[in-house]
Design a protein around this motif. Structure first.
Motif, mmCIF file in Angstrom:
data_model
loop_
_atom_site.group_PDB
_atom_site.id
_atom_site.type_symbol
_atom_site.label_atom_id
_atom_site.label_comp_id
_atom_site.label_asym_id
_atom_site.label_seq_id
_atom_site.Cartn_x
_atom_site.Cartn_y
_atom_site.Cartn_z
ATOM 1 N N VAL A 106 0.835 -1.204 0.000
ATOM 2 C CA VAL A 106 0.000 0.000 0.000
ATOM 3 C C VAL A 106 0.872 1.256 0.000
ATOM 4 N N LEU A 107 1.903 1.291 0.834
ATOM 5 C CA LEU A 107 2.789 2.459 0.876
ATOM 6 C C LEU A 107 3.512 2.664 -0.450
ATOM 7 N N ASP A 108 4.022 1.587 -1.040
ATOM 8 C CA ASP A 108 4.705 1.692 -2.337
ATOM 9 C C ASP A 108 3.753 2.206 -3.420
ATOM 10 N N THR A 109 2.523 1.705 -3.403
ATOM 11 C CA THR A 109 1.542 2.128 -4.404
ATOM 12 C C THR A 109 1.177 3.589 -4.209
ATOM 13 N N TRP A 110 0.974 3.996 -2.957
ATOM 14 C CA TRP A 110 0.643 5.395 -2.651
ATOM 15 C C TRP A 110 1.746 6.320 -3.154
#
Length: 124
Positions: A106-110
């Motif tokens: 999720v953090l990488d995608t954000w």
């Protein structure tokens, strides 16, 4: 861990200026985040088979988040419980590693969505 996943969802939504009901549970918060981040059928642009496979994995991540929330409610020490959890070490490790996987993705995608201009830069 439940608190960390829930906090991550709230941080992303707040920083992107998206409102949500106070006290909302993790599964609906996570759904809001995946919708915001566009984690859908267009996961791998211009490659239908890979995109379909990624969508399967993303659905599994959503199911994993729901399962982790249920596990916390059933075996966790939250809600003021004082009795030791009957969970085994391997169950705790599974929950931890699953949380790390979902959180990092999720953090990488954000970050990717912001870097590519698909989301506005973070509001203060």
């Amino acid at each position: 861990m439940q608190r960390a996943r829930r906090s991550l969802c709230k941080i992303i939504l707040e920083r992107q200026g998206i409102e949500f009901p106070p006290g909302e549970d993790l599964p609906p918060l996570f759904k809001r985040v995946t919708t915001l981040l566009g984690l859908n059928a267009d996961a791998v642009a211009d490659h239908a088979k890979a995109s379909a496979t990624v969508v399967k994995i993303l659905r599994t991540l959503t199911t994993t988040v729901q399962g982790l929330a249920e596990l916390r409610n059933q075996l966790g020490l939250g809600h003021g419980r004082t009795a030791p959890s009957p969970a085994l070490t391997r169950h705790a490790r599974l929950a931890l590693n699953s949380t790390v996987t979902v959180t990092e993705f999720v953090l990488d995608t954000w970050e990717d969505r912001i870097d590519r201009g698909k989301l506005p830069p973070l509001s203060q």
